[in-house]
Write a protein that holds these residues in place. Sequence first.
Motif, PDB file in Angstrom:
ATOM      1  N   SER A  29       0.856  -1.187   0.000  1.00 43.57           N
ATOM      2  CA  SER A  29       0.000   0.000   0.000  1.00 43.57           C
ATOM      3  C   SER A  29       0.889   1.231   0.000  1.00 43.57           C
ATOM      4  O   SER A  29       2.120   1.118  -0.056  1.00 43.57           O
ATOM      5  CB  SER A  29      -0.910   0.011   1.238  1.00 43.57           C
ATOM      6  N   ASP A  30       0.272   2.385   0.073  1.00 44.40           N
ATOM      7  CA  ASP A  30       1.053   3.621   0.107  1.00 44.40           C
ATOM      8  C   ASP A  30       1.841   3.744   1.402  1.00 44.40           C
ATOM      9  O   ASP A  30       2.788   4.531   1.475  1.00 44.40           O
ATOM     10  CB  ASP A  30       0.132   4.834  -0.039  1.00 44.40           C
ATOM     11  N   THR A  31       1.490   2.937   2.400  1.00 44.95           N
ATOM     12  CA  THR A  31       2.171   3.024   3.690  1.00 44.95           C
ATOM     13  C   THR A  31       2.960   1.772   4.048  1.00 44.95           C
ATOM     14  O   THR A  31       3.530   1.699   5.140  1.00 44.95           O
ATOM     15  CB  THR A  31       1.152   3.296   4.819  1.00 44.95           C
ATOM     16  N   GLN A  32       2.994   0.779   3.140  1.00 44.27           N
ATOM     17  CA  GLN A  32       3.681  -0.462   3.496  1.00 44.27           C
ATOM     18  C   GLN A  32       4.305  -1.136   2.280  1.00 44.27           C
ATOM     19  O   GLN A  32       3.695  -1.241   1.215  1.00 44.27           O
ATOM     20  CB  GLN A  32       2.704  -1.424   4.161  1.00 44.27           C
ATOM     21  N   VAL A  33       5.535  -1.575   2.473  1.00 49.15           N
ATOM     22  CA  VAL A  33       6.263  -2.357   1.478  1.00 49.15           C
ATOM     23  C   VAL A  33       6.869  -3.551   2.196  1.00 49.15           C
ATOM     24  O   VAL A  33       7.395  -3.417   3.311  1.00 49.15           O
ATOM     25  CB  VAL A  33       7.383  -1.528   0.815  1.00 49.15           C
ATOM     26  N   THR A  34       6.774  -4.736   1.591  1.00 49.02           N
ATOM     27  CA  THR A  34       7.490  -5.897   2.131  1.00 49.02           C
ATOM     28  C   THR A  34       8.683  -6.176   1.235  1.00 49.02           C
ATOM     29  O   THR A  34       8.640  -5.955   0.020  1.00 49.02           O
ATOM     30  CB  THR A  34       6.591  -7.133   2.195  1.00 49.02           C
ATOM     31  N   ALA A  35       9.771  -6.650   1.848  1.00 51.24           N
ATOM     32  CA  ALA A  35      10.988  -6.910   1.087  1.00 51.24           C
ATOM     33  C   ALA A  35      11.694  -8.117   1.670  1.00 51.24           C
ATOM     34  O   ALA A  35      11.559  -8.428   2.855  1.00 51.24           O
ATOM     35  CB  ALA A  35      11.904  -5.686   1.118  1.00 51.24           C
ATOM     36  N   THR A  36      12.447  -8.799   0.825  1.00 52.24           N
ATOM     37  CA  THR A  36      13.212  -9.964   1.240  1.00 52.24           C
ATOM     38  C   THR A  36      14.662  -9.562   1.450  1.00 52.24           C
ATOM     39  O   THR A  36      15.285  -8.976   0.557  1.00 52.24           O
ATOM     40  CB  THR A  36      13.123 -11.074   0.180  1.00 52.24           C
ATOM     41  N   VAL A  37      15.201  -9.897   2.628  1.00 53.49           N
ATOM     42  CA  VAL A  37      16.600  -9.554   2.918  1.00 53.49           C
ATOM     43  C   VAL A  37      17.486 -10.279   1.906  1.00 53.49           C
ATOM     44  O   VAL A  37      17.451 -11.511   1.817  1.00 53.49           O
ATOM     45  CB  VAL A  37      16.979  -9.958   4.356  1.00 53.49           C
ATOM     46  N   PRO A  38      18.268  -9.524   1.113  1.00 57.67           N
ATOM     47  CA  PRO A  38      19.041 -10.155   0.036  1.00 57.67           C
ATOM     48  C   PRO A  38      20.347 -10.772   0.506  1.00 57.67           C
ATOM     49  O   PRO A  38      20.898 -10.386   1.549  1.00 57.67           O
ATOM     50  CB  PRO A  38      19.315  -8.974  -0.904  1.00 57.67           C
ATOM     51  N   ALA A  39      20.819 -11.741  -0.243  1.00 56.06           N
ATOM     52  CA  ALA A  39      22.128 -12.326   0.032  1.00 56.06           C
ATOM     53  C   ALA A  39      23.184 -11.233  -0.074  1.00 56.06           C
ATOM     54  O   ALA A  39      23.137 -10.389  -0.960  1.00 56.06           O
ATOM     55  CB  ALA A  39      22.423 -13.450  -0.957  1.00 56.06           C
ATOM     56  N   GLY A  40      24.134 -11.269   0.830  1.00 55.45           N
ATOM     57  CA  GLY A  40      25.209 -10.280   0.810  1.00 55.45           C
ATOM     58  C   GLY A  40      24.897  -9.000   1.546  1.00 55.45           C
ATOM     59  O   GLY A  40      25.746  -8.109   1.644  1.00 55.45           O
ATOM     60  N   ALA A  41      23.678  -8.878   2.075  1.00 57.55           N
ATOM     61  CA  ALA A  41      23.321  -7.672   2.824  1.00 57.55           C
ATOM     62  C   ALA A  41      24.206  -7.569   4.064  1.00 57.55           C
ATOM     63  O   ALA A  41      24.467  -8.557   4.741  1.00 57.55           O
ATOM     64  CB  ALA A  41      21.857  -7.720   3.226  1.00 57.55           C
ATOM     65  N   LYS A  42      24.662  -6.358   4.345  1.00 58.57           N
ATOM     66  CA  LYS A  42      25.579  -6.134   5.452  1.00 58.57           C
ATOM     67  C   LYS A  42      24.865  -5.439   6.622  1.00 58.57           C
ATOM     68  O   LYS A  42      23.983  -4.604   6.432  1.00 58.57           O
ATOM     69  CB  LYS A  42      26.755  -5.260   5.010  1.00 58.57           C
ATOM     70  N   THR A  43      25.287  -5.754   7.807  1.00 62.50           N
ATOM     71  CA  THR A  43      24.775  -5.114   9.013  1.00 62.50           C
ATOM     72  C   THR A  43      25.267  -3.670   9.102  1.00 62.50           C
ATOM     73  O   THR A  43      26.378  -3.354   8.680  1.00 62.50           O
ATOM     74  CB  THR A  43      25.249  -5.890  10.253  1.00 62.50           C
ATOM     75  N   GLY A  44      24.425  -2.813   9.675  1.00 65.96           N
ATOM     76  CA  GLY A  44      24.868  -1.451   9.972  1.00 65.96           C
ATOM     77  C   GLY A  44      24.439  -0.401   8.992  1.00 65.96           C
ATOM     78  O   GLY A  44      24.702   0.795   9.201  1.00 65.96           O
ATOM     79  N   ALA A  45      23.775  -0.774   7.912  1.00 66.57           N
ATOM     80  CA  ALA A  45      23.322   0.207   6.921  1.00 66.57           C
ATOM     81  C   ALA A  45      21.845   0.510   7.127  1.00 66.57           C
ATOM     82  O   ALA A  45      21.080  -0.325   7.628  1.00 66.57           O
ATOM     83  CB  ALA A  45      23.559  -0.306   5.502  1.00 66.57           C
ATOM     84  N   LYS A  46      21.457   1.701   6.736  1.00 62.11           N
ATOM     85  CA  LYS A  46      20.048   2.058   6.786  1.00 62.11           C
ATOM     86  C   LYS A  46      19.318   1.421   5.609  1.00 62.11           C
ATOM     87  O   LYS A  46      19.892   1.229   4.539  1.00 62.11           O
ATOM     88  CB  LYS A  46      19.884   3.571   6.746  1.00 62.11           C
ATOM     89  N   ILE A  47      18.060   1.107   5.799  1.00 65.50           N
ATOM     90  CA  ILE A  47      17.234   0.618   4.700  1.00 65.50           C
ATOM     91  C   ILE A  47      16.800   1.823   3.873  1.00 65.50           C
ATOM     92  O   ILE A  47      16.395   2.855   4.425  1.00 65.50           O
ATOM     93  CB  ILE A  47      16.021  -0.157   5.232  1.00 65.50           C
ATOM     94  N   LEU A  48      16.894   1.685   2.567  1.00 67.38           N
ATOM     95  CA  LEU A  48      16.542   2.770   1.652  1.00 67.38           C
ATOM     96  C   LEU A  48      15.370   2.356   0.776  1.00 67.38           C
ATOM     97  O   LEU A  48      15.334   1.228   0.271  1.00 67.38           O
ATOM     98  CB  LEU A  48      17.728   3.142   0.768  1.00 67.38           C
ATOM     99  N   VAL A  49      14.442   3.268   0.594  1.00 66.01           N
ATOM    100  CA  VAL A  49      13.333   3.064  -0.337  1.00 66.01           C
ATOM    101  C   VAL A  49      13.388   4.189  -1.368  1.00 66.01           C
ATOM    102  O   VAL A  49      13.374   5.378  -1.011  1.00 66.01           O
ATOM    103  CB  VAL A  49      11.976   3.074   0.384  1.00 66.01           C
ATOM    104  N   THR A  50      13.459   3.819  -2.629  1.00 68.17           N
ATOM    105  CA  THR A  50      13.559   4.794  -3.711  1.00 68.17           C
ATOM    106  C   THR A  50      12.241   4.875  -4.473  1.00 68.17           C
ATOM    107  O   THR A  50      11.651   3.841  -4.820  1.00 68.17           O
ATOM    108  CB  THR A  50      14.682   4.410  -4.699  1.00 68.17           C
ATOM    109  N   THR A  51      11.786   6.091  -4.707  1.00 70.44           N
ATOM    110  CA  THR A  51      10.602   6.345  -5.533  1.00 70.44           C
ATOM    111  C   THR A  51      10.963   7.451  -6.518  1.00 70.44           C
ATOM    112  O   THR A  51      12.032   8.050  -6.417  1.00 70.44           O
ATOM    113  CB  THR A  51       9.403   6.800  -4.674  1.00 70.44           C
TER     114      THR A  51
END
Length: 636
Positions: free
Chosen positions: A520-542
């Motif tokens: 919805s306009d207020t919710q996105v689901t995502a799958t944690v990808p292989a190689g993702a590193k700890t300590g970074a902020k999650i980014l959503v691009t529009t």
Amino acid sequence: MLTTRTFRSNYLLATVAMAFMVTAALSASAQTYTKLYTWPEDTRGDTGMGLAGIMTQGRDGNIYGTVGDDNSNAAGSAFKMTPAGTFTRIYSFCALTSCADGLGPWGGLNLGKDGNFYGTTTGGGSIASGTVFRLTPTGTLTTVWNFDNGPDGGAPWYPPLQGLDGNFYGVSSTVYSGDYGAFYKLVPTATPPYKESVPVDFNYTNGNDPNLPVQATDGNFYGSAFSGGNKGIGVVYRTTAAGVITVLHNFTGYPTDGTSPLGALVQGNDGAFYGVTYQGGTSNLGIAFKITSTGTLTILHNFVGAPNDAAYPRSGLILGSDGNLYGTTLNGGKANGGTIYKITPAGVFTILYNFCSLTGCTDGFSPVIPLLQHTNGEFYGSTSGNSLGGSYFYSLDVGLSPFVKIVNWAGKVGTTVELLGQGFTGTTGVSFGGVSATFHNVSDTYMTAVVPAGAKTGTVTVTTFTGSMNSNHAFLVTPVITSIPASGVVGAAITITGVSLSQTTKVTIGGRPAVFTVVSDTQVTATVPAGAKTGAKILVTTPGGVAASAGTFAVVPVVKTFSPTSGPVGTAVTITGTSFTGATNVTFGGVAATSYSVINDQQVDALVPAGAVTGKIAVTTPGGTGISSTSFTVTP
């Protein structure tokens, strides 16, 4: 004070005077050109307008600008002009002792979000090195900054522009040997002077005598410099708001590239930037170019001169409401008196009007300042002429419809957006990307609207009793992330909540792109990808920008298998799983291994430590601890 740019302005005008020829009457273009006002000659025998000379539309629908040297005051003035051509001088500079209010406002004005106008003077002020000023529509001037002719430079030519963050950004000019201009930032304060941040000096290698940059949709500023760079004939640069300057292109000159870029760049609807150089190209009469944010430059047009083409573009380009680019040239055209032209983003070039088309050049010659497209759809500009006349304020109607101009063109839901136009008293609705918004029509030419929940990046439409008007470019609805889970494992589905997420084009977790679904306009689901590193902020691009989570995301390691499954102390064990990068501890039955190595993100090798007991294997990283589902058996 004689600046490099003032000298260049005088030189270019002198060039025109020598090149100008009075010819017999020529048929005008099919476009409707109207001479609206005759400029009195200044002390130099022309309009007294500089090559920057930016004009801007005010909240009242009138046009505002400056004259660097006018007939009644060599120190310059600021003016108001109605679209019908009624002129009013609203301020004369050097009104204070020792010109403490500045002199030489050559650059024009830009509209601020407060409804006032902001500009610069090349001289005067408390240190006689130029000023930044704020001017009300009724002519009350306040100096908000005095240049020091030191770290922040001096003799600023262009007016500052107000960034999306509310601060003012601009450039100062080359003043003395070893000075190459500066990029500055002014933070508004309740009581002037404003607070200066940065400034960052150009160093010739990255440009000399910079032109005003434009703030792009990515938040950075893109501009050109008249000279400097590898060949000394100009560059295109990008700078962050903090002043980190990157050269995107070094001009190489005649015959394959441009020389001496002039005017501000403009960002097209395709995201690329468009500009001109005064010389260079196949005929050394200038070029029009397109450049991407990564520095790929394409020449759209080589100016080849009279009588069938134009020559010497000196005022930059503007983006028309139809998505095409519009500009003027000092010379060229049928009578070599200059032109108004259109060029498409693909490079299709058309002369719209040839100056000096009338007997005696009574329509003017030598256009000098950037065009302004008013929200009535028409273009406005000025010709310089010379001591023989030909100095006019004019309009050109090419049949474009009235439109809405967005003053602050990006913001999140709840932002109050300022709109300029006409016919607003008859407004019945305002929408952002098709989503209705609340609005307040302050006057017939100015209104505000609040970005509604569910708004989409796209056209702002104002609907009236008699029709509708669209914005000349998109409003960017900035996405916001309000919450994320603290951690997760590779392959896990996580829920990201926020605002304005319906147009999501990319989700980045731990520095890696993730597969996602817009719920919805207020919710996105995502799958944690292989190689993702700890300590970074999650980014959503529009299309409206990039939203970053307030906190960082931890990628918890997972221990999937190990081999062998048993062995004595000292046995080498290969552990496989995910997210092992940065591992800080490996244990066997709770006993830490003293010898281990992270082979890659999916593998850790370790020796069974002394004292180890049969039990589960655990791998610890900054993201957490992963524990095997089965035990490793320690044998005698």
